[in-house]
Design a protein around this motif. Sequence first.
Motif, short mmCIF file in Angstrom:
data_model
loop_
_atom_site.label_atom_id
_atom_site.label_comp_id
_atom_site.label_asym_id
_atom_site.label_seq_id
_atom_site.Cartn_x
_atom_site.Cartn_y
_atom_site.Cartn_z
N THR A 30 0.83 -1.20 0.00
CA THR A 30 0.00 0.00 0.00
C THR A 30 0.87 1.25 0.00
O THR A 30 2.02 1.22 0.43
CB THR A 30 -0.92 0.03 1.23
OG1 THR A 30 -0.11 0.01 2.40
CG2 THR A 30 -1.87 -1.16 1.24
N THR A 31 0.30 2.31 -0.50
CA THR A 31 1.02 3.58 -0.51
C THR A 31 0.29 4.56 0.40
O THR A 31 -0.90 4.41 0.68
CB THR A 31 1.09 4.18 -1.93
OG1 THR A 31 -0.24 4.33 -2.41
CG2 THR A 31 1.87 3.27 -2.86
N THR A 32 0.98 5.53 0.84
CA THR A 32 0.38 6.55 1.70
C THR A 32 0.21 7.84 0.91
O THR A 32 0.97 8.13 -0.01
CB THR A 32 1.25 6.82 2.94
OG1 THR A 32 2.54 7.23 2.50
CG2 THR A 32 1.38 5.57 3.80
N GLN A 33 -0.78 8.59 1.29
CA GLN A 33 -1.05 9.86 0.63
C GLN A 33 -0.38 10.97 1.43
O GLN A 33 -0.55 11.06 2.64
CB GLN A 33 -2.55 10.11 0.55
CG GLN A 33 -2.92 11.41 -0.13
CD GLN A 33 -4.42 11.60 -0.19
OE1 GLN A 33 -5.17 10.76 0.29
NE2 GLN A 33 -4.86 12.68 -0.77
N SER A 34 0.39 11.80 0.74
CA SER A 34 1.05 12.87 1.45
C SER A 34 0.06 13.99 1.74
O SER A 34 -0.87 14.23 0.99
CB SER A 34 2.23 13.42 0.64
OG SER A 34 1.75 13.99 -0.56
N THR A 35 0.28 14.65 2.85
CA THR A 35 -0.60 15.76 3.21
C THR A 35 0.20 17.05 3.11
O THR A 35 1.39 17.09 3.44
CB THR A 35 -1.13 15.59 4.64
OG1 THR A 35 -0.03 15.51 5.53
CG2 THR A 35 -1.98 14.35 4.76
N HIS A 36 -0.44 18.09 2.67
CA HIS A 36 0.22 19.37 2.53
C HIS A 36 -0.37 20.32 3.57
O HIS A 36 -1.59 20.42 3.70
CB HIS A 36 0.00 19.95 1.12
CG HIS A 36 0.55 19.07 0.05
ND1 HIS A 36 1.91 18.94 -0.18
CD2 HIS A 36 -0.05 18.26 -0.85
CE1 HIS A 36 2.09 18.10 -1.18
NE2 HIS A 36 0.93 17.66 -1.59
N PRO A 37 0.47 21.04 4.30
CA PRO A 37 -0.08 22.00 5.26
C PRO A 37 -0.79 23.12 4.53
O PRO A 37 -0.47 23.43 3.38
CB PRO A 37 1.16 22.51 6.00
CG PRO A 37 2.29 22.25 5.08
CD PRO A 37 1.91 21.04 4.26
N PRO A 38 -1.77 23.75 5.16
CA PRO A 38 -2.48 24.85 4.50
C PRO A 38 -1.52 26.01 4.22
O PRO A 38 -0.56 26.23 4.95
CB PRO A 38 -3.55 25.25 5.51
CG PRO A 38 -3.07 24.73 6.81
CD PRO A 38 -2.24 23.51 6.52
N ALA A 39 -1.80 26.70 3.15
CA ALA A 39 -0.95 27.84 2.79
C ALA A 39 -1.06 28.92 3.86
O ALA A 39 -2.14 29.19 4.37
CB ALA A 39 -1.38 28.38 1.43
N GLU A 40 0.05 29.51 4.18
CA GLU A 40 0.05 30.56 5.20
C GLU A 40 -0.54 31.83 4.61
O GLU A 40 -0.20 32.24 3.51
CB GLU A 40 1.47 30.82 5.70
CG GLU A 40 2.04 29.67 6.49
CD GLU A 40 3.39 30.03 7.08
OE1 GLU A 40 3.64 31.22 7.30
OE2 GLU A 40 4.18 29.12 7.30
N GLN A 41 -1.43 32.45 5.37
CA GLN A 41 -2.03 33.70 4.93
C GLN A 41 -1.22 34.85 5.51
O GLN A 41 -0.75 34.77 6.64
CB GLN A 41 -3.47 33.78 5.41
CG GLN A 41 -4.35 32.68 4.83
CD GLN A 41 -5.76 32.75 5.38
OE1 GLN A 41 -6.03 33.52 6.28
NE2 GLN A 41 -6.63 31.92 4.84
#
Length: 69
Positions: A30-41
């Motif tokens: 199985t592979t894992t899905q990478s998560t991206h942090p929310p863009a900084e405002q």
Amino acid sequence: MKKLILASVSALALLGVAACSDSGTGTDNTTTQSTHPPAEQPMKPAAPADNSTKPAEPAPATPAPAPAQ
């Protein structure tokens, strides 16, 4: 008796190595899905200060004279 203990320890070690090895046919593919942090405002500037208040002033450089006794 010593041979029985040595054989038991060797068997346990062999089972431990076999259980931890990664060469089995039931490997996890199985592979894992990478998560991206929310863009900084960008931060908003602070609200302008109320001009009716006066900023703090530093203490005088010379001490006040002592009262006469």
